[in-house]
Design a protein around this motif. Structure first.
Motif, PDB file in Angstrom:
ATOM      1  N   VAL A 135       0.142 -12.556  -5.736  1.00  0.00           N
ATOM      2  CA  VAL A 135       0.648 -12.137  -7.038  1.00  0.00           C
ATOM      3  C   VAL A 135       1.569 -13.250  -7.514  1.00  0.00           C
ATOM      4  O   VAL A 135       2.571 -13.560  -6.857  1.00  0.00           O
ATOM      5  N   GLN A 274       8.271  -7.106 -11.024  1.00  0.00           N
ATOM      6  CA  GLN A 274       6.831  -6.828 -10.953  1.00  0.00           C
ATOM      7  C   GLN A 274       6.134  -7.682  -9.908  1.00  0.00           C
ATOM      8  O   GLN A 274       5.170  -7.231  -9.271  1.00  0.00           O
ATOM      9  N   TRP A 277       6.880  -5.779  -6.767  1.00  0.00           N
ATOM     10  CA  TRP A 277       6.213  -4.468  -6.792  1.00  0.00           C
ATOM     11  C   TRP A 277       4.707  -4.621  -6.550  1.00  0.00           C
ATOM     12  O   TRP A 277       4.131  -3.944  -5.694  1.00  0.00           O
ATOM     13  N   GLN A 278       4.092  -5.512  -7.304  1.00  0.00           N
ATOM     14  CA  GLN A 278       2.635  -5.627  -7.199  1.00  0.00           C
ATOM     15  C   GLN A 278       2.201  -6.282  -5.897  1.00  0.00           C
ATOM     16  O   GLN A 278       1.149  -5.942  -5.354  1.00  0.00           O
ATOM     17  N   ASN A 281       2.305  -3.509  -3.318  1.00  0.00           N
ATOM     18  CA  ASN A 281       1.183  -2.584  -3.523  1.00  0.00           C
ATOM     19  C   ASN A 281      -0.141  -3.214  -3.107  1.00  0.00           C
ATOM     20  O   ASN A 281      -1.005  -2.535  -2.546  1.00  0.00           O
TER      21      ASN A 281
END
Length: 309
Positions: A135, A274, A277-278, A281
């Motif tokens: 990411v 983000q 977070w991503q 995940n």
């Protein structure tokens, strides 16, 4: 068959052809090789330097995603990311289910060895030659936008305070800097590029003093970290230069520090929360066998204009 291919067949079966995975499984059976099953809910995220304010929001994002999905996240500082021995502890541990790296590893051999034991995701950095899920932002496009903005406000003598080029982001941002200047018909001067060993205020301050005290000083400085930008503003003040009158200063990240300096720092805003977070995940999706829409997630950035430009 390479170690990397075997690793993917075991840990990321959807990323290899069925016949390749079958060959790996058959070889494992012939060798009586057993993959250690790890049902732990413990994840690890590694960082080269916890003092970098960029990491705070990124960590919050990782922790939030981990908690929401029933996992725990531990943090580890890797003080020498380019030293293969820095990762020995991972090869002798069975604590963790998966790992998020926020820095590049020494070589492909080290990465492949780790991926034989763990699911891995890269956050904010990646190796171009490696297929590890990641990411990131588009560092090249983001930096080019920053230089284009400085050119648009009439600054043509633009310097750069960069990190060391073993960081992928430093390579991409410097290439964008060079390309943007070339496309604008502006010459880049080698003496106007400084490479700092870490995200360190004092080192950046020293580099900015040297750069801004020269007889042919620049009229703008593009910094790849807001920490560097704050140091450049301090150096300008020490030399009796006004910001942005004499020197425009542009940062990168958009950490809270940007609003603590006088003047406030114009910067490239990247979605730090983000990113964390991503990436977390994406790692948990791997662990739970959820197919990824993309193995390379690229998040958007934008320019935040404040009074330093």
């Amino acid at each position: 068959m390479s170690t990397a291919t075997a690793s993917r067949a075991i840990n990321q079966p959807g990323s290899v052809k069925p016949e390749t995975r079958n060959r790996v499984l058959q070889t494992m059976k012939e060798l009586n090789y057993q993959v250690k099953q790890n049902s732990s809910k413990l994840l690890l995220a590694t960082f080269p330097d916890f003092t970098n304010p960029f990491n705070g929001s990124c960590i919050k994002g990782m922790q939030g995603a981990a908690r929401k999905r029933g996992y725990q996240l531990l943090l580890q500082q890797i003080e020498e990311p380019k030293n293969p021995r820095s990762y020995d502890f991972l090869m002798n541990s069975s604590m963790f289910r998966g790992i998020i790296f926020t820095h590049t590893l020494p070589d492909q051999e080290t990465m492949d060895a780790i991926k034989m034991r763990y699911s891995v995701v890269m956050c904010s950095q990646y190796n171009v030659s490696d297929d590890t899920p990641c990411v990131i932002i588009d560092d090249y496009a983001a930096a080019k936008s920053a230089i284009s903005y400085l050119l648009s406000i009439g600054r043509t003598q633009i310097a750069m305070i960069n990190a060391k080029l073993h960081h992928s982001y430093a390579q991409l941002r410097e290439r964008a800097y060079m390309d943007a200047l070339e496309e604008a018909g502006v010459s880049a001067r080698p003496g106007w590029i400084a490479h700092i060993a870490s995200i360190d205020y004092e080192m950046a301050y020293s580099a900015a003093i040297n750069m801004l005290s020269a007889s042919d000083r620049p009229d703008a400085v593009f910094c790849v970290s807001d920490v560097y930008a704050s140091a450049a503003i301090k150096a300008a003040g020490r030399l009796g230069l006004s910001v942005p009158g004499d020197i425009a200063v542009m940062g990168f990240d958009n950490v809270s520090l940007c609003n603590m300096t006088v003047p406030a720092i114009s910067t490239v805003n990247q979605p730090m929360h983000q990113l964390g977070w991503q990436s977390c995940n994406l790692l948990i999706d791997q662990l739970e066998g959820i197919p990824a829409v993309s193995r390379k997630i690229v998040l958007n950035t934008d320019i935040v204009v404040r009074s330093s430009t």
